[in-house]
Design a protein around this motif. Structure first.
Motif, PDB file in Angstrom:
ATOM      1  N   LEU A 130       5.773  -1.835   3.464  1.00 27.83           N
ATOM      2  CA  LEU A 130       5.606  -3.086   2.724  1.00 27.83           C
ATOM      3  C   LEU A 130       5.149  -2.814   1.286  1.00 27.83           C
ATOM      4  O   LEU A 130       4.667  -3.706   0.601  1.00 27.83           O
ATOM      5  N   GLY A 131       5.271  -1.575   0.870  1.00 26.74           N
ATOM      6  CA  GLY A 131       4.900  -1.222  -0.504  1.00 26.74           C
ATOM      7  C   GLY A 131       3.402  -1.112  -0.708  1.00 26.74           C
ATOM      8  O   GLY A 131       2.929  -1.153  -1.840  1.00 26.74           O
ATOM      9  N   THR A 181      -6.873  10.115  -3.552  1.00 26.56           N
ATOM     10  CA  THR A 181      -7.251   8.764  -3.141  1.00 26.56           C
ATOM     11  C   THR A 181      -7.748   7.941  -4.320  1.00 26.56           C
ATOM     12  O   THR A 181      -7.315   6.798  -4.519  1.00 26.56           O
ATOM     13  N   PHE A 182      -8.632   8.530  -5.115  1.00 19.17           N
ATOM     14  CA  PHE A 182      -9.168   7.763  -6.246  1.00 19.17           C
ATOM     15  C   PHE A 182      -8.108   7.547  -7.333  1.00 19.17           C
ATOM     16  O   PHE A 182      -8.120   6.528  -8.015  1.00 19.17           O
ATOM     17  N   GLN A 183      -7.183   8.493  -7.432  1.00 17.06           N
ATOM     18  CA  GLN A 183      -6.078   8.315  -8.375  1.00 17.06           C
ATOM     19  C   GLN A 183      -5.221   7.119  -7.938  1.00 17.06           C
ATOM     20  O   GLN A 183      -4.879   6.253  -8.746  1.00 17.06           O
ATOM     21  N   ASP A 184      -4.913   7.060  -6.640  1.00 18.59           N
ATOM     22  CA  ASP A 184      -4.125   5.934  -6.113  1.00 18.59           C
ATOM     23  C   ASP A 184      -4.881   4.625  -6.261  1.00 18.59           C
ATOM     24  O   ASP A 184      -4.307   3.590  -6.571  1.00 18.59           O
ATOM     25  N   TRP A 185      -6.184   4.671  -6.000  1.00 18.36           N
ATOM     26  CA  TRP A 185      -7.029   3.479  -6.106  1.00 18.36           C
ATOM     27  C   TRP A 185      -6.978   2.935  -7.541  1.00 18.36           C
ATOM     28  O   TRP A 185      -6.809   1.753  -7.770  1.00 18.36           O
ATOM     29  N   ARG A 186      -7.121   3.843  -8.522  1.00 17.72           N
ATOM     30  CA  ARG A 186      -7.116   3.437  -9.937  1.00 17.72           C
ATOM     31  C   ARG A 186      -5.750   2.866 -10.314  1.00 17.72           C
ATOM     32  O   ARG A 186      -5.650   1.832 -10.954  1.00 17.72           O
ATOM     33  N   GLN A 187      -4.707   3.522  -9.841  1.00 16.17           N
ATOM     34  CA  GLN A 187      -3.351   3.110 -10.189  1.00 16.17           C
ATOM     35  C   GLN A 187      -3.000   1.740  -9.595  1.00 16.17           C
ATOM     36  O   GLN A 187      -2.336   0.945 -10.234  1.00 16.17           O
ATOM     37  N   HIS A 188      -3.479   1.483  -8.366  1.00 11.71           N
ATOM     38  CA  HIS A 188      -3.083   0.245  -7.693  1.00 11.71           C
ATOM     39  C   HIS A 188      -4.119  -0.854  -7.808  1.00 11.71           C
ATOM     40  O   HIS A 188      -3.956  -1.910  -7.223  1.00 11.71           O
ATOM     41  N   ASN A 189      -5.198  -0.605  -8.528  1.00 11.31           N
ATOM     42  CA  ASN A 189      -6.214  -1.646  -8.681  1.00 11.31           C
ATOM     43  C   ASN A 189      -6.496  -1.927 -10.144  1.00 11.31           C
ATOM     44  O   ASN A 189      -7.617  -2.212 -10.527  1.00 11.31           O
ATOM     45  N   ALA A 219       7.348  -9.441   6.785  1.00 16.16           N
ATOM     46  CA  ALA A 219       8.384  -8.842   5.934  1.00 16.16           C
ATOM     47  C   ALA A 219       8.962  -9.883   4.975  1.00 16.16           C
ATOM     48  O   ALA A 219       9.321  -9.560   3.843  1.00 16.16           O
ATOM     49  N   LEU A 220       9.052 -11.137   5.419  1.00 17.38           N
ATOM     50  CA  LEU A 220       9.630 -12.187   4.564  1.00 17.38           C
ATOM     51  C   LEU A 220       8.691 -12.598   3.432  1.00 17.38           C
ATOM     52  O   LEU A 220       9.129 -13.175   2.443  1.00 17.38           O
ATOM     53  N   MET A 221       7.391 -12.307   3.594  1.00 11.67           N
ATOM     54  CA  MET A 221       6.406 -12.741   2.605  1.00 11.67           C
ATOM     55  C   MET A 221       6.688 -12.187   1.208  1.00 11.67           C
ATOM     56  O   MET A 221       6.295 -12.763   0.211  1.00 11.67           O
ATOM     57  N   LEU A 222       7.346 -11.012   1.161  1.00 17.59           N
ATOM     58  CA  LEU A 222       7.606 -10.408  -0.152  1.00 17.59           C
ATOM     59  C   LEU A 222       8.939 -10.874  -0.729  1.00 17.59           C
ATOM     60  O   LEU A 222       9.379 -10.370  -1.763  1.00 17.59           O
ATOM     61  N   LEU A 271       7.332   3.086  -3.633  1.00 18.73           N
ATOM     62  CA  LEU A 271       6.481   1.990  -3.138  1.00 18.73           C
ATOM     63  C   LEU A 271       6.861   0.670  -3.800  1.00 18.73           C
ATOM     64  O   LEU A 271       6.875  -0.377  -3.147  1.00 18.73           O
ATOM     65  N   ALA A 272       7.176   0.723  -5.101  1.00 17.81           N
ATOM     66  CA  ALA A 272       7.558  -0.500  -5.802  1.00 17.81           C
ATOM     67  C   ALA A 272       8.857  -1.053  -5.217  1.00 17.81           C
ATOM     68  O   ALA A 272       9.017  -2.276  -5.072  1.00 17.81           O
ATOM     69  N   LEU A 273       9.754  -0.166  -4.842  1.00 17.39           N
ATOM     70  CA  LEU A 273      11.034  -0.595  -4.257  1.00 17.39           C
ATOM     71  C   LEU A 273      10.835  -1.297  -2.916  1.00 17.39           C
ATOM     72  O   LEU A 273      11.594  -2.181  -2.542  1.00 17.39           O
ATOM     73  N   ARG A 274       9.775  -0.889  -2.188  1.00 16.62           N
ATOM     74  CA  ARG A 274       9.525  -1.489  -0.863  1.00 16.62           C
ATOM     75  C   ARG A 274       9.230  -2.985  -0.960  1.00 16.62           C
ATOM     76  O   ARG A 274       9.330  -3.699   0.032  1.00 16.62           O
ATOM     77  N   CYS A 275       8.844  -3.463  -2.143  1.00 15.29           N
ATOM     78  CA  CYS A 275       8.600  -4.913  -2.292  1.00 15.29           C
ATOM     79  C   CYS A 275       9.914  -5.678  -2.270  1.00 15.29           C
ATOM     80  O   CYS A 275       9.940  -6.867  -2.011  1.00 15.29           O
TER      81      CYS A 275
END
Lengths: 265, 246
Positions: free
Chosen positions: A143-144, A33-41, B149-152, B72-76
């Motif tokens: 939604l990524g 979790t903290f790894q993901d937090w650091r990576q995405h923030n 979904a359209l927002m991205l 995850l990056a591709l999902r954008c």
């Protein structure tokens, strides 16, 4: 008959292994979790910051009245009684040591953690359980959005910060109300303990107090998130996972508290 | 430019492998009597689930080679609105629509809020936008999921018939608005639907998912006139259902 015995020993073995592996599993979850937090923030993330703020308000600020009430009750029920008992069995110096070690460093963090687990961790487990069941979590992944960074890490950080702040708040209220109560009903000189107490802590005590409370908060938040996200298909899993998260969190907190006590010996 | 390539894709038991190549900006309809099977193919094509066999390449990325962060990056760039179209229950509708853009840092808060309201309006959202999803009718919730979904500004949008529970005319209006939004974004739309009016008007290709193998048709007319028993059964059954529904 043999099959039945195998089944029983197998079940016992699985449960024992589960008990041993659970802390490892939880630690891996927290690290991830903290790894993901650091990576995405890496840059300021408004969505995650907003999630963190909302959780801080719910876990920390909204809990203040309850914590204050229980703090006063503990002050009257425990601190005042300890003072009156120590008056019979020991001197003023021992009384300050007992108050600082038992009330401030042990009881305060433990009772605060139990309150946070009962009030906030259970709510987090239920909320994440419903979000997983309703596929809201999957919707975010699609939604990524890294849900560890958006949903889990803010809850872990918020429970850690809230645990530390509420433990300080709780111990201050409990000690002050207990001493004031004892001074009012037993002997007015007890009020001097308040000044003596402020000098009773070593830097190591304070570091351990902060570390212990942050760890308690992370455990309370992590068990809730871990179990909430394990809900798969049925609404009946939500109360089951919530109950597991509460029991696991309380058990882990007592074990951690024991380990801290051993470290201080 | 090829935005999607599927090689020997199998997403349902007993079906022959699918080979598919989609060009950017196209509108493709996924049809078939079994909604679960159709969903399985759509999700596999969108990279949201592992197929039983084969390989999918989205915007030049082979899905089997992507790690979590690249996925995850591709999902954008590749959106998927599922049949349930779930929104975050603790956030109001506008904040739900804003969430992905806020998370990915695609503009200031004011700009993102304005864009969210624009997409909601374009798709015909008619409820109070600050309410939690639970307090809104199903139609508004589905619109919000599409707007989110359209927002991205995806290059490729997969839509798994989220409008299936709505009244025919309502669903058609939303689908039409969605098509226009996708055209504006130059986004390839892969739409699982039973809406024949939409297919007739906009489908540039129709992918029919049914045993023994998924088949691709160049237009609604070729699909409708195909000398294929499964297709004819689907067309007649679906038309009866559509009339009963309207």
């Amino acid at each position: 008959m043999r099959t039945r015995i195998d089944a029983i020993t197998g079940a016992v073995g699985r449960r024992t292994l589960g008990l041993v592996l659970y802390p490892v599993d939880l630690a891996a979850f927290i690290l991830r979790t903290f790894q993901d937090w650091r990576q995405h923030n890496r840059r300021y993330n408004r969505a995650a910051a907003s999630s963190l703020l909302a959780q801080l308000i719910f876990t920390g600020v909204d809990a203040l009245p309850t914590i204050a009430l229980i703090g006063v009750a503990v002050g009257f029920g425990l601190v005042a009684q300890l003072i009156s008992l120590m008056d019979v069995f020991g001197g003023a110096r021992e009384m300050v040591v007992v108050l600082s070690q038992i009330v401030v460093l042990e009881t305060g963090p433990l009772l605060t953690a139990i309150l946070i687990i009962g009030r906030s961790s259970s709510a987090i487990a239920v909320e994440l359980g419903y979000m997983t069941l309703n596929k809201e979590v999957e919707g975010l992944w699609l939604l990524g959005v890294n849900t560890n960074a958006l949903l889990v890490a803010p809850r872990l950080l918020a429970t850690a910060v809230a645990q530390l702040s509420l433990a300080v708040f709780f111990t201050v209220i409990a000690v002050v109300s207990g001493v004031v109560f004892a001074a009012a009903f037993l002997a007015p000189s007890y009020i001097n303990f308040l000044a003596e107490l402020t000098l009773a802590f070593t830097p190591i005590d304070l570091i351990l107090f902060v570390a212990k409370n942050l760890l308690f908060g992370i455990i309370a938040g992590a068990t809730a998130c871990h179990h909430g996200l394990q809900v798969e298909r049925s609404p009946t899993e939500i109360p089951q996972q919530t109950q597991r998260s509460i029991v696991s969190a309380i058990s882990l907190i007592f074990v951690t508290d024991g380990l801290f006590a051993v470290m201080r010996l | 430019m090829t935005v999607l390539r599927a090689s020997a894709l199998i997403a349902g038991e007993g079906l022959a492998p699918l080979h598919l190549q989609l060009l950017g900006g196209a509108t493709v309809c996924l049809v078939g009597g079994d909604a679960q099977l159709r969903s399985a193919y759509l999700r596999s094509l969108a990279g949201a689930q592992y197929p039983l066999g084969g390989e999918v390449e989205l915007l030049g990325h082979k899905l089997s080679t992507l790690d979590d962060s690249r996925w995850l990056a591709l999902r954008c760039e590749v959106g998927l609105v599922t049949r349930e179209a779930p929104l975050v229950s603790s956030l109001g509708v506008v904040r739900n629509v804003m969430l992905p853009a806020m998370y990915h840092g695609l503009g200031s808060r004011g700009e993102i809020a304005k864009r969210a309201r624009t997409w909601l309006e374009r798709l015909g959202f008619a409820g109070p936008a600050e309410l939690l999803p639970a307090f809104l009718p199903e139609r508004e919730r589905k619109i919000a999921a599409l707007a989110r979904a359209l927002m991205l500004s995806p290059k490729l949008l997969f839509v798994d018939d989220p409008l299936y529970g709505l009244h025919g005319a309502q669903a058609q209006r939303i689908a039409q608005a969605l098509y226009e939004c996708c055209r504006e974004l130059d986004c390839t739309l892969v739409y699982a639907t039973d809406d024949d009016a939409f297919m007739r008007r906009h489908a540039e290709q129709i992918l029919f998912i049914a045993p023994p193998a998924p088949r691709l048709f160049a237009s609604w007319q070729t699909f409708h006139d195909a000398p294929d028993d499964e297709v004819q059964r689907y067309v007649s059954e679906f038309r009866t259902e559509a009339r009963a529904f309207d």
